[in-house]
Design a protein around this motif. Structure first.
Motif, short mmCIF file in Angstrom:
data_model
loop_
_atom_site.label_atom_id
_atom_site.label_comp_id
_atom_site.label_asym_id
_atom_site.label_seq_id
_atom_site.Cartn_x
_atom_site.Cartn_y
_atom_site.Cartn_z
N GLU A 60 0.82 -1.22 0.00
CA GLU A 60 0.00 0.00 0.00
C GLU A 60 0.85 1.27 0.00
OE1 GLU A 60 -2.81 2.00 3.39
OE2 GLU A 60 -3.09 -0.15 3.04
N LEU A 61 1.90 1.29 0.81
CA LEU A 61 2.64 2.53 1.04
C LEU A 61 4.06 2.56 0.50
CD1 LEU A 61 1.54 2.93 4.77
CD2 LEU A 61 0.69 4.24 2.81
N VAL A 62 4.76 1.46 0.55
CA VAL A 62 6.19 1.47 0.25
C VAL A 62 6.49 1.19 -1.21
CG1 VAL A 62 8.43 0.45 0.84
CG2 VAL A 62 6.73 0.84 2.64
N TYR A 63 5.96 0.11 -1.73
CA TYR A 63 6.26 -0.25 -3.11
C TYR A 63 5.99 0.88 -4.10
CZ TYR A 63 7.11 -5.32 -2.33
OH TYR A 63 7.61 -6.54 -1.97
N PRO A 64 4.85 1.55 -4.03
CA PRO A 64 4.61 2.61 -5.02
C PRO A 64 5.65 3.74 -4.96
CG PRO A 64 2.57 2.04 -3.89
CD PRO A 64 3.68 1.33 -3.17
N VAL A 65 6.05 4.13 -3.77
CA VAL A 65 7.03 5.21 -3.62
C VAL A 65 8.40 4.76 -4.12
CG1 VAL A 65 8.25 6.70 -1.98
CG2 VAL A 65 5.78 6.33 -1.75
N ALA A 67 9.09 2.49 -6.29
CA ALA A 67 9.07 2.35 -7.76
C ALA A 67 9.19 3.71 -8.44
CB ALA A 67 7.79 1.64 -8.19
N ARG A 68 8.63 4.75 -7.84
CA ARG A 68 8.72 6.11 -8.41
C ARG A 68 10.07 6.75 -8.16
NH1 ARG A 68 3.76 7.00 -5.94
NH2 ARG A 68 4.76 8.33 -4.42
N GLU A 135 19.26 4.79 -3.70
CA GLU A 135 18.68 5.78 -4.60
C GLU A 135 17.58 6.66 -4.00
OE1 GLU A 135 17.35 3.72 -8.07
OE2 GLU A 135 19.35 2.94 -8.52
N VAL A 136 16.94 6.19 -2.94
CA VAL A 136 15.85 6.97 -2.34
C VAL A 136 16.43 7.80 -1.20
CG1 VAL A 136 13.63 6.83 -1.12
CG2 VAL A 136 14.15 5.23 -2.99
N PRO A 137 16.19 9.11 -1.20
CA PRO A 137 16.75 9.97 -0.15
C PRO A 137 16.35 9.51 1.26
CG PRO A 137 15.75 11.28 -1.90
CD PRO A 137 15.39 9.86 -2.17
N GLU A 138 17.28 9.72 2.18
CA GLU A 138 17.07 9.28 3.56
C GLU A 138 15.80 9.87 4.16
OE1 GLU A 138 20.14 8.53 7.04
OE2 GLU A 138 19.78 10.69 6.76
N ASN A 139 15.52 11.15 3.90
CA ASN A 139 14.32 11.76 4.50
C ASN A 139 13.05 11.07 3.99
OD1 ASN A 139 14.78 13.06 1.89
ND2 ASN A 139 13.21 14.55 2.48
N VAL A 140 13.05 10.64 2.74
CA VAL A 140 11.89 9.92 2.19
C VAL A 140 11.77 8.55 2.85
CG1 VAL A 140 10.92 8.89 0.09
CG2 VAL A 140 11.98 11.16 -0.01
N ARG A 141 12.90 7.88 3.05
CA ARG A 141 12.88 6.56 3.69
C ARG A 141 12.37 6.67 5.14
NH1 ARG A 141 18.38 6.09 1.84
NH2 ARG A 141 18.92 5.62 4.01
#
Length: 183
Positions: A60-65, A67-68, A135-141
């Motif tokens: 619901e929350l993690v995979y979509p983000v 992938a983008r 690849e995903v910024p720490e603040n997003v993680r």
């Protein structure tokens, strides 16, 4: 949901670390399911709640983000992860449907579930989580970690791992084509 087994109740952190911590929790609970001295019925209920909450919140929350936000985590990896969640949920349902826990049928069902979960963990950590960490910024993680934890904990509180709910999730996966017709 109370089994006396630590299900973990994270509230924040890097989503990659939180998911990986749950993977280690799965491995420990599966080892307990194979252990003849454990309260297997309590362990399978606990495992069901954690596995379902983890996967549902992740999809619901993690995979979509991820992938983008990651060049190396695309739709194919996410779809494959969803298929593997569905297969694991189907194997979990087989374990939950068994009446006894001291039978060969139970041992065989747990072995099948363990193999599917181990395969998924290895693949997800290599093809989704490792690239996302880079690849995903720490603040997003960390933002995702807070949201994922809240949703995971909410689902556990709602007893998401009941046999009836797992059956509903498996049936939905079958209808959406995530599972082969022959199961």
């Amino acid at each position: 949901m109370s089994t006396g087994i630590d299900l973990g109740r994270p509230s924040s952190g890097d989503v990659i670390d939180l998911i990986t911590e749950d993977h280690r929790r799965f491995e420990k609970l599966l080892a307990q399911l194979r252990d003849g001295t454990a309260d297997r019925d309590a362990v399978r209920r606990a495992f069901a709640h954690v596995l379902i909450a983890h996967g549902e919140a992740e999809e619901e929350l993690v995979y979509p983000v991820l992938a983008r936000r990651s060049d190396d985590v695309g739709g194919d990896e996410v779809e494959h992860g969803r298929e593997e969640h569905a297969e694991g949920n189907e194997a979990l349902l087989a374990v939950l449907e068994l009446k006894g826990t001291d039978t060969q049928a139970f041992a065989d069902a747990v072995e099948h579930l363990s193999n599917l979960v181990a395969h998924h963990i290895a693949e997800e950590e290599l093809t989704i989580l490792k690239p996302a960490r880079q690849e995903v910024p720490e603040n997003v993680r960390f933002e995702l970690g807070e949201k994922w934890s809240a949703r995971r904990n909410e689902l556990i509180s709602q007893n998401c791992g009941t046999e009836a709910n797992v059956r509903r999730i498996v049936n939905a996966a079958q209808r959406s084509g995530l599972l082969d017709e022959d199961g």
